[in-house]
Design a protein around this motif. Sequence first.
Motif, PDB file in Angstrom:
ATOM      1  N   SER A 405       0.832  -1.198   0.000  1.00 23.98           N
ATOM      2  CA  SER A 405       0.000   0.000   0.000  1.00 23.98           C
ATOM      3  C   SER A 405       0.866   1.248   0.000  1.00 23.98           C
ATOM      4  N   GLY A 406       1.964   1.185   0.741  1.00 23.65           N
ATOM      5  CA  GLY A 406       2.874   2.326   0.784  1.00 23.65           C
ATOM      6  C   GLY A 406       3.420   2.645  -0.594  1.00 23.65           C
ATOM      7  N   PHE A 409       0.740   4.060  -2.664  1.00 21.01           N
ATOM      8  CA  PHE A 409       0.457   5.414  -2.206  1.00 21.01           C
ATOM      9  C   PHE A 409       1.455   6.397  -2.789  1.00 21.01           C
ATOM     10  N   LEU A 410       2.712   5.986  -2.838  1.00 19.33           N
ATOM     11  CA  LEU A 410       3.737   6.868  -3.398  1.00 19.33           C
ATOM     12  C   LEU A 410       3.692   6.889  -4.920  1.00 19.33           C
ATOM     13  N   LEU A 424      -6.186   4.322  -1.235  1.00 22.91           N
ATOM     14  CA  LEU A 424      -5.708   5.240  -0.202  1.00 22.91           C
ATOM     15  C   LEU A 424      -5.023   6.436  -0.835  1.00 22.91           C
ATOM     16  N   THR A 428      -6.734   9.954  -0.601  1.00 18.91           N
ATOM     17  CA  THR A 428      -6.149  10.968   0.270  1.00 18.91           C
ATOM     18  C   THR A 428      -5.643  12.165  -0.522  1.00 18.91           C
ATOM     19  N   VAL A 442     -12.415   7.519   1.360  1.00 18.21           N
ATOM     20  CA  VAL A 442     -11.175   7.587   2.128  1.00 18.21           C
ATOM     21  C   VAL A 442     -11.133   6.495   3.207  1.00 18.21           C
ATOM     22  N   LEU A 443     -12.245   6.295   3.882  1.00 12.40           N
ATOM     23  CA  LEU A 443     -12.215   5.411   5.046  1.00 12.40           C
ATOM     24  C   LEU A 443     -12.143   3.910   4.725  1.00 12.40           C
ATOM     25  N   GLY A 446      -8.582   2.155   4.299  1.00 11.70           N
ATOM     26  CA  GLY A 446      -7.776   2.236   5.516  1.00 11.70           C
ATOM     27  C   GLY A 446      -8.319   1.325   6.598  1.00 11.70           C
ATOM     28  N   ILE A 447      -9.635   1.394   6.777  1.00 10.02           N
ATOM     29  CA  ILE A 447     -10.251   0.541   7.794  1.00 10.02           C
ATOM     30  C   ILE A 447     -10.059  -0.925   7.410  1.00 10.02           C
ATOM     31  N   ILE A 449      -7.560  -2.208   5.738  1.00 13.85           N
ATOM     32  CA  ILE A 449      -6.181  -2.607   6.048  1.00 13.85           C
ATOM     33  C   ILE A 449      -6.009  -2.838   7.543  1.00 13.85           C
TER      34      ILE A 449
END
Lengths: 475, 351, 328
Positions: A405-406, A409-410, A424, A428, A442-443, A446-447, A449
């Motif tokens: 995910s990181g 995200f990047l 995400l 975001t 958005v939620l 994340g929730i 994960i």
Amino acid sequence: MNKVIKDLLSRKSFIFSIIIIGFFSILAVAAPALTTYSNPYLPSQQYVAAPYAVPSWATIFPQYKELPPDVSFTFTKYVSSDSSYVTAVNASYIKVVVPPGQTVNVSFPFKWNWSHPYDVVVSFKLLTPSTTSFVVNLYFNGLYAMELCPVPFPVEPAVSISPGKVNSVVFDSKYISPANSPFASELPLSEQPLAAYEFPSYALPKPGTYNVTVSFENTGSSKEVFVMSLPSYSSLGYVYGKLGTDDNGASVFAEFVYGARFDLYLSLLASALIIGIGLFIGLLAGYVGGFTDLSLNALTDFFLLIPGLPLLVVLISIFDVTGTIVNVNKPILILLIISLLSWPGTAKIIRGQTLSLKGRTFVEAAKALGEGNLRILFRHILPNLMGILFAQLAYDVPGVILAESGLDFLGLGITGFPTWGNMLGFATYNVSFINGFAWWWVLPPGIGIVLLSTAFYFFGSAMLDVLSPYKLRGE
Amino acid sequence: MSSTATSEKSVIRGRFHITGLKRYLLKRIAERLVLLFGILVFNFFVFQVLPTLYHINVAELYVPLSYKGLPRSELVQAIDRQFGLNLPLQERFFVYIESLLTFHLGISMHYDEPVLNLIEQRFPVTALLVIPSLLLSTVLAVVLGLYSISRQGKIGDSIVSFTAIMTYFIPSFWLGEIVLYVFGFYLNIFPTNIAEAITRNGVTLHGFAYWASLLKFLTLPILFLTVVSYGVRNILFRNNGVELMGSNFVNYLRARGISDRKIFYKHVTRNAIIPVFTRVGIDLAFLFAGVVFIEDVFNIPGLGRLLVSAAENLDIPLLEGDFYVISLFAVVILLALDLIYPLIDPRVKYE
Amino acid sequence: MIFEESTDVILKVDSLRTYYKTKRGSVKAVDDVSLFVDRAKVLGVAGESGCGKSTLVSTIFRVLPRNAQVVSGEVKFKGQDILSMDLKTFRKTIVWKDIAYIPQASMDVLDPVYKVKDQMMETIMEHEDVSKAEAMERIYKALESVGVPPEKADMFPHELSGGQRQRVVIAMALLLNPSMVVSDEATTALDVITQAKILKMMKDLQESRKFSMMFVTHDLALLANISDSVLIMYAGKVVEFGDVEKIFRNPLHPYTRALIDAIPDLRLRKKKKLVSVPGYPPDLENPPKGCRFAPRCPIAMPICREKEPELTKVEGFHYVACHAVSRK
């Protein structure tokens, strides 16, 4: 074994983990049945509703109560200014006879129960007379939406229509401009660029009864006959599905479900790979000992010490630039890199366990009986590592999900299809003062994960507790 | 084992204590240096060998595509000469090691500044972010852990522990963005733009005012980092404490009539803090690599973000330098940890 | 009643029941146990592991785990009911000053991060208001009396050998000159030679200082030389209680007999088979009806599975709970 299961089921945390993991597994497996959009990042699967449409259940909150859903229907009722000129051909077509110099209006009334929609689309088929002496206008209540002229290049904002043919007339508020809609050209200059956005709020501002009017104007000297289909109406709403839509009007639920599918798939595979490497290195180091242990330990320390995430980023960039691995697709590359950088923790734990098992009486006894090393490894050591292996498998899953995910995200990970990380990232990015906070978008990832990771963590802990060799032998 | 034999041995051990310490130190330093060397070799492989194998002139990578200045080919040739990048690989390796040892880390073309300067600028910012949150989160972990241990198995403990585990799995970039939106934009409590935060009326602040404003800007990320990082330490402390509460020595202390307060604070806490200390040490060693996302989300010009931007732009000199400094820092901290550890846990000896 | 045998009672446990609460019910670890210890005398308590010995000791020192509960009965020490007493007062004034505890000195019996002397110092300071120098003096004396060199006081627990640790723990018990000591498996983990040394030392200390002792062990053999009276426990119950001579000369309960048979006797050089008691102790959550030993008993009768036998006097100071004996 029965006792083990009983023991597991008596733990609340285990029940919690099973429910959560089960829930997401079902989502993942049943994804194709749950949603028709297999890849909401394809343009063809976007705009299933307005961008940032809220979930349909959210209309229980007062601030979302008035928002319209997607609406589409075909008109069945019509009202005309002079009924003798308008006759039904069959259930879906009407014939309009317009005497010379006159105008006949056909209105299609409908009820609207919400605030304004995202867009308004009205379409119908129209057989025109083969002269050029007529004009057909489309009104939306009082709004002059469209002017159809039977000449190739009419004066703007009129639009051309072919005489003597069946024309497909489509009015789509998303595409109106001063060049194709009198509504837009009549707006003050400063508002004209916003015509497409403003039309729905002018046309259908609040609940009430509205009508679409088609007006036939005969400018010639003989009567003209038109045949038109009953028009159909459609509009995208601000309320959609289970989880609303993203900034492209794509279904967030579809993204979430397919994201879960991918994340579970990838993390289980990667964890299995991590366990594989960790088991190999850990067993070798712990069982063989000596110099092998020393060097493998150094290798493990080395991989523990290099900064993982930045290295992940660098490696992926380097592979992209140098084209080292051209024919391998991105998910597999990510899988390999994450696995190769994540095994040290597992290896350390397995090494420690192997060392302690090696010193135990039953292994010494097996050695004294002259059993081969491989046999000892597989018969005596490996079975006693099962608890740890299961636990590590479960512990590694959250790590992989977070790492992947990181990267997403990047913007360095997977881009072509939805993953939780992508969700995400995109969600975001769109959290801002202007767009507000699309919580339904958005939620959930994340929730998802956090819940799934926590569940796997508890699952692993329960397995470790129950399956660890000391417990099994009742010590 | 008979008691006399052991006592002799301990006397001997006592007399040669200093030598033991020296040997322990040397062994540890040697181990860590080998490790550092390994990392440098690995970096050399990734940044130099790999591109060379694929016939990419590394110097090309030194000049970002976006660079506007001298003509590109001239620049590439100049860099080739300066860093010896057109030398054979084996010679290049020595040049590389030498440049790292002498801290000649080169110039980042992307930032158009010496790498060492960049690192020097970013270091204090990251330190100002990480060190307070390291302290805060440790305190939070211990305080909540004490609460959990004292209410072991009750609903309060379950809630605290469950929350701690959850925070551990929160993607920091995600929650960070939400926190930033809620506190920065929606409630407007904290400044969200560092440039605005450290200037007043268009003039950059200096001295105390500068640091004070920077700290105010960093308050939100520090608190956030605290929340997302205390979980592991909390669980470590709690689980350890719970185990200790049922251990023989605690039972024996209770039987001796030692007050519960004393048992709890003097004995259980002291013992349970050992793994937390280890964990904090490791976190400290890796702190610069660990805050990448937080710096990214909160727009903090720290080392982590420098690293990610270097990676994204494939700014090779910056990457090599940054990796080197981060690894060096980690090795130094880990070494310091090895030295301090026996003071924290007497069971570990300088051996 | 057994208490009529007491001459100068210091500790009296009367019909004590301590149960553990579990998810499925309660474990009756100590079920209706009565015993007494006289001044300057030694009571030996023996039984298999899991028979409730340790729970008994924990109940006396009021250090039961959270899930354990004293259901009924009382423990009187020097006439005071110590179970209903305020816990703070009990810990401050009775524990260690009057009645001390010697646990098995396992690896983690002492706090690993404090030096031996600091832990002993803490124990003194908790109960008495003395100067540090005086406390140190006492620590050295106590260590000397158990044969531990004074420099060991400066060491950490893990630096001591098992025997030394056990000695330190004994010294710890003697710090405040208690009138009674309870030893729980104090010599269990040690090798035979160290065990014998420490046992002798304990007996010597007991005789010279004239404290009472309750010596709990799973090894009945140890009790022959050290104790004045012996109590045998099985599955939370007292099965036999009496004068040491009587128990060893004339064991009446089949369980006691089995335990004594299981002691290898080298001095007699008898060709004796090493016997063990067949079967396992019962599940204390769900003890069998009637006599708890019945399922393993070689002479069990139908009544044994029906009615619980009561502890009854045989002759003199010798009590036994067995249908087979009382019927004779």
